[in-house]
Design a protein around this motif. Structure first.
Motif: not given
Length: 408
Positions: A191-212
């Motif tokens: 039921x838990x999720x993972x969180x991500x530190x991303x660098x998306x072109x044209x949008x810069x630094x992003x944080x998201x979480x998605x369920x496992x």
């Protein structure tokens, strides 16, 4: 160490501010985020899509209001505080970040309330902020410590490699992630999720979480992501993330969890991509010979958008679960059913939920907010005890009914 209790004077002043928060709470949080996000290092900690649609501002405004209303007895805030703490851990929020938030919030209160923000009011809100901050910092420390001491656990960001990319349904793709260092990973709680530190072109630094979307494993996690029409990160994952790519990932987090040893029958109620945490739970129970009875109820647009349909049909054919599938737009072309499975056309009617209510079961619910509200209200109005209703919110907890586990 437990936070120092709030003074009676502070409690009285904070409660007296409830009407002002009801009238101007969102104005305060909008002003707070404007100040807070001017700092690039702090801005990079947030999911900026929730800033653009106003969801984060509304969620925080509700949280502040709920805190003020329950300042005498914060027990009803327990589930909300736990969700916030788990989310903070996923995003690697640390004690040194709290002074920035406190400064921005207090300045925003003073700015929006103007002359009404007397020195007494500001002193009370300073004390109240740091009391709650200390509660969160303490709980987050416990979670970080737990992660650090688990086999395969870690704190901070860890590199993972995409080992497999697999389409699941129309606009839905799964990604199998393995640690780049080749070492084991901690077992997540289904039921838990993972969180991500991303660098998306044209949008810069992003944080998201998605369920496992997989059962716990010592060597990998699986994500299942749906491309959203305006989703910066979901579209980037769908269009660009391929096998071999590496990503920064924090340890599993989240309070939506299947118990280690479920005792009651389990009913899964999901809508759309809300199926993802359910699959983690279902795969886990399917491997357990002593698992309780499972019933799966899922709503999606059509057979083209049904993710994990083959798994559900396999498990129902093996008599490990029963299932009801609802296709809200068109069920034409649906694969053949198996014994223990029924297919319906249309959305899940609340009358169907109440008619088929299992009062002995624990219900796990995930999907769009409107779906969540309808299902939770339906179950509560049918008399199912609150402790048997569990749900996951994708995004910020901006819906008061869900965020506080309201009884009405």
């Amino acid at each position: 160490m437990a936070p120092k209790p709030l003074s009676p004077e502070t409690k009285a002043i904070v409660k007296a501010c409830v009407p002002a928060l009801e009238a101007k709470g969102v104005d305060i949080t909008q002003e707070m985020y404007k100040r807070l996000l001017a700092n690039p290092e702090i801005r990079d900690l947030f999911n900026m899509s929730h800033q653009k649609d106003g969801e984060q501002q509304r969620a925080l405004a509700f949280s502040v209001l709920a805190y003020a209303k329950h300042i005498d007895n914060p027990a009803p805030l327990g589930p909300m505080i736990e969700r916030i703490a788990e989310k903070h851990v996923g995003l690697n929020i640390l004690p040194e970040h709290y002074p920035y938030v406190g400064k921005a919030l207090l300045e925003a209160i003073a700015h929006v309330l103007g002359d009404a923000a007397t020195p007494e009011i500001m002193a009370a809100w300073t004390e109240a902020y740091w009391f709650l901050a200390d509660v969160l910092i303490g709980r987050e420390h416990q979670i970080y410590e737990d992660h650090a001491h688990q086999p395969g656990g870690w704190v901070g960001w860890r590199r993972f490699r995409v080992a497999e990319r697999r389409p699941e349904a129309e606009d839905i793709v799964s990604f199998k992630l393995v640690p780049a260092d080749g070492k084991e990973v901690m077992l997540h709680k289904p039921g838990q999720y993972l969180s991500f530190r991303l660098d998306v072109p044209e949008h810069g630094s992003q944080r998201r979480n998605y369920s496992i979307s997989s059962a716990p494993s010592h060597d990998h996690y699986r994500l299942t992501i749906k491309r959203q029409p305006e989703g910066v990160v979901s579209n980037w994952f769908y269009d660009n993330v391929r096998e071999g790519q590496e990503l920064d990932v924090s340890a599993p987090a989240g309070d939506f969890q299947l118990p280690a040893e479920p005792q009651k029958p389990v009913v899964f109620l999901s809508g759309g991509v809300g199926v993802t945490p359910m699959i983690s739970m279902i795969e886990t129970l399917a491997e357990n010979a002593n698992a309780p009875k499972m019933h799966y109820v899922h709503s999606t647009h059509s057979p083209k958008t049904e993710a994990f349909g083959d798994l559900i049909r396999k498990l129902t054919a093996e008599k490990k679960m029963t299932a009801d599938l609802f296709f809200s737009r068109d069920k034409a072309g649906a694969p053949a059913t198996t014994p223990g499975m029924a297919v319906h056309e249309g959305r899940i009617p609340f009358e169907w939920v109440t008619t088929n209510l299992d009062r002995t079961a624990d219900y796990y619910i995930c999907g769009p907010v409107d779906f969540l509200v309808l299902m939770v209200q339906t179950l509560k109005e049918a008399g199912l005890p609150t402790e048997q209703i569990h749900y996951e919110m994708f995004g910020s907890a901006s819906n008061p009914y869900l965020a506080l586990d309201a009884d009405a």
